[in-house]
Design an enzyme around this catalytic site. Structure first.
Site, PDB file in Angstrom:
ATOM      1  N   HIS A 197       0.822  -1.207   0.000  1.00 45.87           N
ATOM      2  CA  HIS A 197       0.000   0.000   0.000  1.00 45.87           C
ATOM      3  C   HIS A 197       0.860   1.262   0.000  1.00 45.87           C
ATOM      4  CE1 HIS A 197      -3.342   2.640   0.677  1.00 45.87           C
ATOM      5  NE2 HIS A 197      -2.630   3.204   1.640  1.00 45.87           N
ATOM      6  N   GLU A 441      -4.763 -13.028 -14.245  1.00 43.42           N
ATOM      7  CA  GLU A 441      -3.639 -13.000 -13.304  1.00 43.42           C
ATOM      8  C   GLU A 441      -3.395 -14.355 -12.653  1.00 43.42           C
ATOM      9  OE1 GLU A 441      -4.576 -10.255 -10.076  1.00 43.42           O
ATOM     10  OE2 GLU A 441      -6.703 -10.539 -10.441  1.00 43.42           O
ATOM     11  N   ASP A 465       0.585 -10.506 -10.049  1.00 49.50           N
ATOM     12  CA  ASP A 465       0.176 -11.800  -9.527  1.00 49.50           C
ATOM     13  C   ASP A 465       0.450 -12.918 -10.521  1.00 49.50           C
ATOM     14  OD1 ASP A 465      -0.501 -10.913  -7.089  1.00 49.50           O
ATOM     15  OD2 ASP A 465      -2.659 -10.822  -7.429  1.00 49.50           O
ATOM     16  N   CYS A 512      -2.374  -4.259 -16.781  1.00 52.27           N
ATOM     17  CA  CYS A 512      -2.401  -3.252 -15.725  1.00 52.27           C
ATOM     18  C   CYS A 512      -1.423  -3.579 -14.615  1.00 52.27           C
ATOM     19  CB  CYS A 512      -3.811  -3.104 -15.173  1.00 52.27           C
ATOM     20  SG  CYS A 512      -4.520  -4.659 -14.640  1.00 52.27           S
TER      21      CYS A 512
END
Lengths: 581, 89
Positions: A197, A441, A465, A512
């Site tokens: 984060h 992913e 991922d 992305c």
């Protein structure tokens, strides 16, 4: 000589957000267990016990408030965990022993410290890892109790000034939400990886950050001089005058380069032989849209909607979803906005402290993202209705995360259809033909991308991922991080499989993951046929620069050469040869 | 005094959630309830004591209740243990 007298102490961590920052340490600490020795006179012992009991009542209220939030957010089984915390607080082991210590003339703080120490020592002797680790829950509760005893408010980042470089163990979404409006020069944290984060917030705010520094919090003091070098992933404590000057110069050079890149803002992302691609941005909240447009993005390729859930105390309502997404959709018109439905679970939940008790042995492979949504269909439907309604205000698309089999797409679409039926009944407008996409992913769907492509309108590859799952590597773990290789032959073949499958079905394929925003991979991805690159907004000018400097023909050749490689040496050779062509 | 041997039958053992359940149930009774495992004896009304037992699946625990409602207390414990705390067995 104390460490504070030394100059140029270099700490190495993980580069999380580029740029360099020079400033002063703002030490942002968690609650702490501090040993306060104070003798209590006999006639005050009763008062001291009352003080402890009052602190227990306040702590209990705080825990119960958390419990209500958890219950709303994730259901009863998670809220049970908060039950355990309340029971720890009321445990006779803690209470009776603490009162006994106070009766001997010790302060309540001293008593709590000693009792907690004794209990954690006993837990350390347990062989079973799960039960041994529960001591952290006890320490968490004890820390909260200590804070209430000392009458301290929970600290926020609101006290920052413009010179501040935030140093902390870790930053949670609730910490950073109070920081968005404030100028912070940089971040340095003990824990975290490239996609933590802290890293995402730093990137979106364009603030240099280094994470995973292990023990920086114990090596700095408030107000100390510090340099954060987010390019190299190092932090320099007490920099010498010379070092500071060098970094100032570096800072100026980077600012100038940035200015040059900004000139590309209004030019298309087109190769020299005329192939145009979409460069989109990844965002977490509507405030970022301004920066997205400033950097010349022509779309939002990934709107991480879970931020809405993490920074608040109650579950967002349909209206809130609607207004949030509408804001972004309006500001981005006519460009597309791909809203990823909540990807809660895994690391994001544990960062909120919800998974502390570890209901799941392996949260990354557990109940998260679309799995969580299908298990809690009402939670999902509320969000879908909000997105659907926002679709009348712009070019909105829906993307389901962590799809691992086609049935999940069908089940999600069933819930979407229910949402549409309800909206029609309620007389609320939405785009009947809203596009649906799958995030690719999980290797299982990458391999069968041809099957998935027929079921959706678009696909977007989540490389972070996909690579971790394919290589079975946690890249935050420094012993194995070297195995995380976006150009591994298996990854390149998977990417080709996905992109080809999409194109054969006439569907567009985007990316992305972080790979899309790394200039070193842009040409290979272009050559593989990627239609859309979505990244942190600050990377857009750099990627545009690369794309505008190459021809599609050369990019295809590079991709083909890379696909023939069987090992790292061959890959490096191909890249080197291409660079000096 | 009433005694009863009870076995942990759920897959994950007496982890935080079931331990909370045991403590919450035990607190409803006036009797003192203790749990014995090997050389350890803990208070069934102490969640930390329960977790310190580190009782994994298959562990046998000796429950002892002493007081006016000791029989009810033991049968309640028996009920939640045999039910696997409502978890996967």
């Amino acid at each position: 000589m104390t460490p504070n007298d030394k100059t140029n102490i270099i700490l190495t961590g993980v580069p999380a957000s580029p740029g360099v920052a020079i400033g002063k340490v703002f030490l942002f600490e968690d609650d702490e267990l501090v040993l306060i020795e104070k003798t209590i006179p006999k006639n005050k012992i009763k008062d001291e016990i009352t003080r402890l009991n009052q602190a227990i009542v306040k702590t209990k209220a705080e825990l119960q408030e958390n419990q209500v939030e958890l219950n709303k957010m994730l259901g009863k089984s998670y809220a049970k965990i908060a039950d355990a915390h309340v029971l720890i607080l009321n445990d006779p082991m803690l209470n009776k022993d603490a009162v006994a210590l106070i009766n001997e003339g010790n302060s309540a703080e001293f008593a709590i410290y000693k009792v907690t120490e004794k209990i954690t020592k006993a837990f350390d002797l347990i062989d079973d890892e799960y039960f041994r680790e529960r001591k952290h829950d006890i320490v968490d509760v004890a820390k909260k109790l200590m804070r209430h005893l000392q009458g301290k408010q929970k600290k926020t980042l609101a006290d920052l000034d413009s010179e501040s470089i935030v140093v902390s163990k870790n930053l949670t979404p609730s910490d950073t939400v109070s920081m968005r409006e404030v100028m912070v020069r940089g971040f340095a944290t003990d824990t975290g990886g490239k996609t933590s984060h802290t890293a995402l917030v730093a990137q979106s705010l364009e603030i240099p950050a280094v994470v995973g520094l292990k023990n920086i919090t114990s090596q700095v003091s408030h107000g100390m001089s510090i340099i954060v070098d987010g390019n190299q992933g190092i932090v320099i404590l007490n920099p010498s005058k010379e070092t500071q000057e060098n970094y100032k110069r570096e800072h100026d050079i980077q600012a100038a380069t940035q200015k040059n890149l900004e000139k590309l803002k209004d030019l298309p992302a087109t190769t020299i032989d005329g192939k145009e691609v979409v460069l989109g941005a990844n965002i977490e909240n509507p405030e970022e849209v301004r920066s997205v447009l400033k950097h010349g993005a022509n779309g939002i390729g990934l709107y991480r909607s879970e931020f809405m859930y993490l920074t608040r105390k109650t579950l967002p309502t349909e209206e809130e979803h609607f207004s949030n997404y509408s804001k972004v959709a309006k500001m981005m018109m006519p460009y597309e906005v791909i809203i990823r439905t909540i990807d809660l679970g895994g690391d994001k939940i544990s960062k909120l402290g919800l998974m502390n008790i570890g209901q799941e042995a392996n949260p990354f492979m557990g109940l998260r993202a679309i799995r969580l949504c299908l298990k809690y269909p009402d939670l999902f439907k509320t969000q879908l209705k909000g997105i659907l309604r926002a679709s009348v205000n712009g070019n909105v698309k829906i993307m389901y995360p962590m799809i691992s089999q086609i049935e999940e797409i069908r089940q999600a679409n069933d819930i979407l259809n229910q949402a549409k039926i309800e909206l029609r009944k309620e007389g609320k407008k939405f785009d009947e033909n809203i596009q649906i996409g799958a995030m690719i992913e999980v290797p299982s769907v990458a391999v069968v991308a041809d099957i998935i492509a027929k079921e959706v309108d678009f696909m977007s590859i989540g490389t972070n991922d996909l690579i971790q799952y394919t290589m079975a590597v946690d890249r935050v773990n420094e012993d194995v991080a070297f195995l995380y290789d976006p150009l591994h032959p298996a990854i390149l073949r998977l990417l080709k499989t996905i992109i080809d499958a999409g194109h054969n079905a006439g569907k567009s394929v985007g990316m992305c993951g972080e790979m899309a925003g790394s200039p070193e991979f842009s040409i290979a991805l272009l050559g593989l046929g990627l239609d859309e690159f979505s990244m942190s907004a600050i990377q857009i000018p750099k990627i545009k620069n690369v794309i505008r400097s190459v021809s599609m023909k050369d990019a295809k050749n590079l991709a083909n050469e890379l696909l023939k490689c069987s090992d790292r040496a061959a890959i490096s050779g191909v890249i080197k040869k291409f660079k000096y062509r | 005094m009433t005694e009863k041997k009870l076995r942990v039958i759920n897959k994950l053992g007496l982890h935080a959630r079931p331990a909370s359940m045991v403590v919450q149930s035990a607190m409803k009774f006036q009797s003192t309830i203790t749990i014995v495992k090997d050389e350890y004896t803990v208070d069934a009304k102490s969640i930390m004591g329960l977790m310190m037992l580190a009782a994994a699946n298959g562990t046998e625990l000796l429950f002892r209740a002493d007081g006016i409602d000791e029989n009810e207390a033991i049968s309640k414990m028996e009920e939640i243990f045999n039910n696997g705390f409502g978890e996967e067995i």
